[in-house]
Design a protein around this motif. Structure first.
Motif, PDB file in Angstrom:
ATOM      1  N   VAL A 292       0.843  -1.199   0.000  1.00 14.40           N
ATOM      2  CA  VAL A 292       0.000   0.000   0.000  1.00 14.40           C
ATOM      3  C   VAL A 292       0.879   1.251   0.000  1.00 14.40           C
ATOM      4  CG1 VAL A 292      -1.685   1.325   1.332  1.00 14.40           C
ATOM      5  CG2 VAL A 292      -1.958  -1.143   1.079  1.00 14.40           C
ATOM      6  N   GLY A 293       2.001   1.180   0.719  1.00  9.68           N
ATOM      7  CA  GLY A 293       2.944   2.291   0.741  1.00  9.68           C
ATOM      8  C   GLY A 293       3.895   2.299  -0.421  1.00  9.68           C
ATOM      9  N   GLY A 294       3.709   1.406  -1.383  1.00 10.45           N
ATOM     10  CA  GLY A 294       4.562   1.375  -2.561  1.00 10.45           C
ATOM     11  C   GLY A 294       5.958   0.883  -2.283  1.00 10.45           C
ATOM     12  N   LEU A 295       6.172   0.215  -1.155  1.00 14.71           N
ATOM     13  CA  LEU A 295       7.509  -0.228  -0.735  1.00 14.71           C
ATOM     14  C   LEU A 295       8.492   0.941  -0.726  1.00 14.71           C
ATOM     15  CD1 LEU A 295       7.854  -3.694  -2.538  1.00 14.71           C
ATOM     16  CD2 LEU A 295       7.676  -3.285  -0.074  1.00 14.71           C
ATOM     17  N   ALA A 296       7.976   2.130  -0.398  1.00 21.78           N
ATOM     18  CA  ALA A 296       8.842   3.309  -0.419  1.00 21.78           C
ATOM     19  C   ALA A 296       8.511   4.291   0.699  1.00 21.78           C
ATOM     20  CB  ALA A 296       8.732   4.016  -1.771  1.00 21.78           C
ATOM     21  N   SER A 297       7.246   4.412   1.084  1.00 15.60           N
ATOM     22  CA  SER A 297       6.832   5.425   2.054  1.00 15.60           C
ATOM     23  C   SER A 297       6.536   4.773   3.404  1.00 15.60           C
ATOM     24  CB  SER A 297       5.585   6.160   1.550  1.00 15.60           C
ATOM     25  OG  SER A 297       5.074   7.016   2.538  1.00 15.60           O
ATOM     26  N   TYR A 298       7.269   5.188   4.433  1.00 14.76           N
ATOM     27  CA  TYR A 298       7.038   4.626   5.768  1.00 14.76           C
ATOM     28  C   TYR A 298       5.696   5.063   6.350  1.00 14.76           C
ATOM     29  CZ  TYR A 298      12.047   3.646   5.461  1.00 14.76           C
ATOM     30  OH  TYR A 298      13.281   3.214   5.054  1.00 14.76           O
ATOM     31  N   PRO A 299       5.328   6.348   6.302  1.00 19.41           N
ATOM     32  CA  PRO A 299       4.031   6.742   6.872  1.00 19.41           C
ATOM     33  C   PRO A 299       2.843   6.082   6.166  1.00 19.41           C
ATOM     34  CG  PRO A 299       5.438   8.666   6.559  1.00 19.41           C
ATOM     35  CD  PRO A 299       6.099   7.533   5.858  1.00 19.41           C
ATOM     36  N   VAL A 300       2.899   6.001   4.832  1.00 22.12           N
ATOM     37  CA  VAL A 300       1.793   5.377   4.106  1.00 22.12           C
ATOM     38  C   VAL A 300       1.725   3.887   4.418  1.00 22.12           C
ATOM     39  CG1 VAL A 300       0.816   4.912   1.828  1.00 22.12           C
ATOM     40  CG2 VAL A 300       1.917   7.103   2.282  1.00 22.12           C
ATOM     41  N   ALA A 301       2.885   3.237   4.573  1.00 19.81           N
ATOM     42  CA  ALA A 301       2.906   1.817   4.937  1.00 19.81           C
ATOM     43  C   ALA A 301       2.299   1.609   6.325  1.00 19.81           C
ATOM     44  CB  ALA A 301       4.334   1.286   4.901  1.00 19.81           C
ATOM     45  N   ALA A 302       2.614   2.500   7.270  1.00 24.51           N
ATOM     46  CA  ALA A 302       2.041   2.396   8.615  1.00 24.51           C
ATOM     47  C   ALA A 302       0.529   2.611   8.580  1.00 24.51           C
ATOM     48  CB  ALA A 302       2.703   3.408   9.547  1.00 24.51           C
ATOM     49  N   ALA A 303       0.085   3.589   7.790  1.00 20.24           N
ATOM     50  CA  ALA A 303      -1.362   3.806   7.651  1.00 20.24           C
ATOM     51  C   ALA A 303      -2.033   2.611   6.988  1.00 20.24           C
ATOM     52  CB  ALA A 303      -1.618   5.075   6.841  1.00 20.24           C
ATOM     53  N   GLY A 304      -1.371   2.036   5.982  1.00 24.92           N
ATOM     54  CA  GLY A 304      -1.909   0.837   5.349  1.00 24.92           C
ATOM     55  C   GLY A 304      -2.004  -0.326   6.323  1.00 24.92           C
ATOM     56  N   ALA A 305      -1.050  -0.415   7.259  1.00 24.91           N
ATOM     57  CA  ALA A 305      -1.083  -1.489   8.255  1.00 24.91           C
ATOM     58  C   ALA A 305      -2.290  -1.342   9.181  1.00 24.91           C
ATOM     59  CB  ALA A 305       0.208  -1.476   9.068  1.00 24.91           C
ATOM     60  N   LEU A 306      -2.602  -0.118   9.581  1.00 26.90           N
ATOM     61  CA  LEU A 306      -3.795   0.092  10.405  1.00 26.90           C
ATOM     62  C   LEU A 306      -5.054  -0.276   9.630  1.00 26.90           C
ATOM     63  CD1 LEU A 306      -2.989   3.466  12.216  1.00 26.90           C
ATOM     64  CD2 LEU A 306      -2.951   1.152  13.168  1.00 26.90           C
ATOM     65  N   LEU A 307      -5.071   0.054   8.341  1.00 25.57           N
ATOM     66  CA  LEU A 307      -6.215  -0.325   7.504  1.00 25.57           C
ATOM     67  C   LEU A 307      -6.348  -1.844   7.424  1.00 25.57           C
ATOM     68  CD1 LEU A 307      -8.475   0.462   5.519  1.00 25.57           C
ATOM     69  CD2 LEU A 307      -6.757   0.460   3.699  1.00 25.57           C
ATOM     70  N   VAL A 308      -5.217  -2.534   7.255  1.00 27.96           N
ATOM     71  CA  VAL A 308      -5.239  -4.000   7.202  1.00 27.96           C
ATOM     72  C   VAL A 308      -5.757  -4.572   8.512  1.00 27.96           C
ATOM     73  CG1 VAL A 308      -3.781  -6.052   7.094  1.00 27.96           C
ATOM     74  CG2 VAL A 308      -3.426  -4.194   5.464  1.00 27.96           C
ATOM     75  N   GLY A 309      -5.284  -4.024   9.644  1.00 31.38           N
ATOM     76  CA  GLY A 309      -5.741  -4.518  10.946  1.00 31.38           C
ATOM     77  C   GLY A 309      -7.231  -4.323  11.144  1.00 31.38           C
ATOM     78  N   LEU A 310      -7.741  -3.162  10.754  1.00 36.13           N
ATOM     79  CA  LEU A 310      -9.181  -2.895  10.912  1.00 36.13           C
ATOM     80  C   LEU A 310     -10.013  -3.774   9.993  1.00 36.13           C
ATOM     81  CD1 LEU A 310      -9.064   1.005  11.171  1.00 36.13           C
ATOM     82  CD2 LEU A 310      -9.675  -0.598  12.995  1.00 36.13           C
TER      83      LEU A 310
END
Length: 351
Positions: A292-310
């Motif tokens: 989700v973060g494009g394997l490049a953006s740490y904040p977007v990857a963290a936000a994507g992880a919260l989305l995955v958890g929810l």
């Protein structure tokens, strides 16, 4: 579904999403620096959870033997290089550093695990010993499996990751057995907030994840080693021209990924029963967040992880038999969108 159930599911989703966020950050870090999709990070999660469970049960951690064997293999590799024609190109102190990191450290950890009263140790000391055993497996794996192929294509490195995953999976079965384990919670605290009960364990997971990500942010922005990692991630050739040792950056990236994986296992161990092969699915969910973060953006990857958890939490309530399918389906529209938006760039690179 009423409001109470929705709030409880949101709490569970945020807790598991915090762990996925750590894994996503580790995957993004490793890929940015080395172009490796670090599939075996999931095994390090399982190793961390099962190692601390063994310590709490008063059992000798079998992963310490794997650490010693891996360290010896890396030291033999370094000794061959030091004694061969490549010796002149090696950095001063290369042999001593290899001896300390790959022989002295595993032997010290083995001695500590053998002599200390493991079951009666304070829980923070058990966590530290777990990290000391599992985290160094990351850079050792890099030295043995990935470093010789550092200039290979991403596809070749992915194949190596798959092979390393199956190797660590089999070793996990040998070391820990097929039985599931659950470690002791960090806190028995319970806070009643209306219809929702906040547990000390869930709060510990969230707070620890936030602190680790804040520490990583400071590390990347304030330390010389962190800036070297960022430079290597942006431009490997440019970093080499500026005197940065790209190989050392790869080792550091894998060490951080090993620490993140092992600590994620420590965090998630009290939440759910884990088996030797449980890390694979956990790691894949972190990978979905990283994509989700494009394997490049740490904040977007963290936000994507919260989305995955929810999504996982609500899917387990609405359609528990299909929750994994629903979570992994999230990757399809993301990949489709990125394929459409980066197609021209990829064509230019191939030319």
């Amino acid at each position: 579904m009423d409001t109470t159930i929705a709030l409880i599911l949101a709490q569970d989703g945020i807790t598991t999403g915090a762990v996925y966020a750590l894994l996503a950050v580790g995957l993004v870090l490793v890929f940015a620096v080395t172009r490796v999709i670090f599939i075996p990070q999931g095994e390090l999660v399982a190793y961390g959870a099962m190692t601390i469970a063994a310590l709490q049960a008063g059992q000798f951690p079998a992963a310490a033997w794997l650490l010693a064997a891996s360290g010896l293999a890396v030291f033999v590799k370094d000794a061959v290089a030091w004694l061969g024609p490549q010796r002149a190109a090696l950095a001063p102190g290369f042999a001593l550093r290899s001896l300390l990191a790959n022989v002295a450290w595993p032997l010290a950890v083995l001695a500590a695990a053998w002599l200390l009263p493991l079951q009666s140790l304070a829980q923070p000391l058990q966590v530290v010993l777990t990290l000391a055993i599992v985290a160094p497996l990351g850079p050792m794996l890099y030295r043995l499996a990935y470093e010789p192929l550092a200039d290979a294509s991403v596809l070749v490195l992915l194949i190596v990751s798959v092979a390393a995953h199956f190797m660590l999976l089999g070793l996990g079965l040998v070391m820990f057995g097929a039985e599931g384990v659950r470690s002791q919670p960090f806190s028995d605290l319970r806070i009643e907030l209306g219809p929702v009960t906040l547990t000390g364990q869930g709060l510990s997971v969230i707070v620890a994840s936030l602190l680790i990500m804040a520490a990583l942010s400071l590390f990347f922005s304030r330390t010389l080693a962190g800036k070297a990692l960022r430079a290597t991630a942006v431009n490997r050739l440019g970093a080499q021209l500026m005197g940065i040792e790209v190989a050392r950056s790869g080792q550091l990236a894998f060490l951080l990924a090993g620490l993140i994986g092992a600590f994620s296992g420590v965090l998630i161990g009290p939440v759910t029963t884990l088996y030797y092969d449980s890390g694979f699915l956990i790691g894949l969910k972190g990978f979905v967040a990283a994509i989700v973060g494009g394997l490049a953006s740490y904040p977007v990857a963290a936000a994507g992880a919260l989305l995955v958890g929810l999504i996982e939490a609500y899917a387990s309530f609405a359609a528990s038999a299909y929750k994994e399918v629903i979570v992994f389906t999230l990757i399809v529209p993301v990949l489709a969108w990125r394929s459409l938006t980066t197609h021209r760039q990829l064509e230019d690179e191939e030319e």
